[in-house]
Write a protein that holds these residues in place. Structure first.
Motif, short mmCIF file in Angstrom:
data_model
loop_
_atom_site.label_atom_id
_atom_site.label_comp_id
_atom_site.label_asym_id
_atom_site.label_seq_id
_atom_site.Cartn_x
_atom_site.Cartn_y
_atom_site.Cartn_z
N GLU A 35 0.84 -1.19 0.00
CA GLU A 35 0.00 0.00 0.00
C GLU A 35 0.88 1.24 0.00
O GLU A 35 1.97 1.24 0.57
N TYR A 83 -3.86 7.04 -3.34
CA TYR A 83 -3.70 5.80 -2.60
C TYR A 83 -3.70 4.66 -3.60
O TYR A 83 -4.53 4.63 -4.52
N ASP A 87 -3.53 0.33 -3.60
CA ASP A 87 -3.58 -0.90 -2.82
C ASP A 87 -3.19 -2.05 -3.74
O ASP A 87 -3.95 -2.40 -4.65
N SER A 112 -2.38 -5.02 -2.46
CA SER A 112 -2.47 -6.21 -1.62
C SER A 112 -3.28 -7.33 -2.24
O SER A 112 -3.08 -8.49 -1.89
#
Length: 127
Positions: free
Chosen positions: A48, A80, A82, A84
């Motif tokens: 992240e 941002y 992400d 993951s």
């Protein structure tokens, strides 16, 4: 007076690490391949990243014989990412020849009051 810079380890476990980085231009100019994360393992998989960039750009680099750009953060952005869902970006030691696992930053365009960045990186440690 020198530019204002901080690197803060927010949390660390045997599996992951979270760092926050701040920079504010005063009179020093750009950073050039400045070490930000000294990998205490074989590498870091960035999972992240949060950022706010004002009037400059930041390249997040994987340290190798020739540093490799992992991602480029452009001026006037906040965001941002992400990574993951697929386990993060490849290990920082896998980029380029003789990757060390360390993460560095290079900036361009710093030169006026208010030029700044704030970046938070959460990474998974590879052993």
């Amino acid at each position: 007076m020198a530019d204002l810079k901080t690197s803060t380890k927010i949390s660390e476990s045997t599996r992951e690490v979270v760092y926050a980085f701040q920079y504010q231009y005063v009179d020093g100019g750009n950073e050039s391949a400045v070490l930000k994360i000294d990998a205490s393992c074989s590498g870091i998989r960035i999972v992240e990243c949060w950022w706010v960039i004002n009037a400059m750009t930041v390249e997040v680099l994987a340290d190798a014989d020739t540093d490799i750009i992992v991602f480029h953060l452009d001026e006037g952005q906040s965001g941002y990412q992400d990574f993951s869902i697929f386990g993060g970006l490849p290990s920082s030691s896998s980029y380029g020849a003789n990757g060390t696992g360390d993460i560095k930053f290079t900036t361009t365009g710093a030169g006026a009051a208010g030029d700044a960045y704030q970046i938070v990186i959460r990474g998974i440690k590879d052993y």
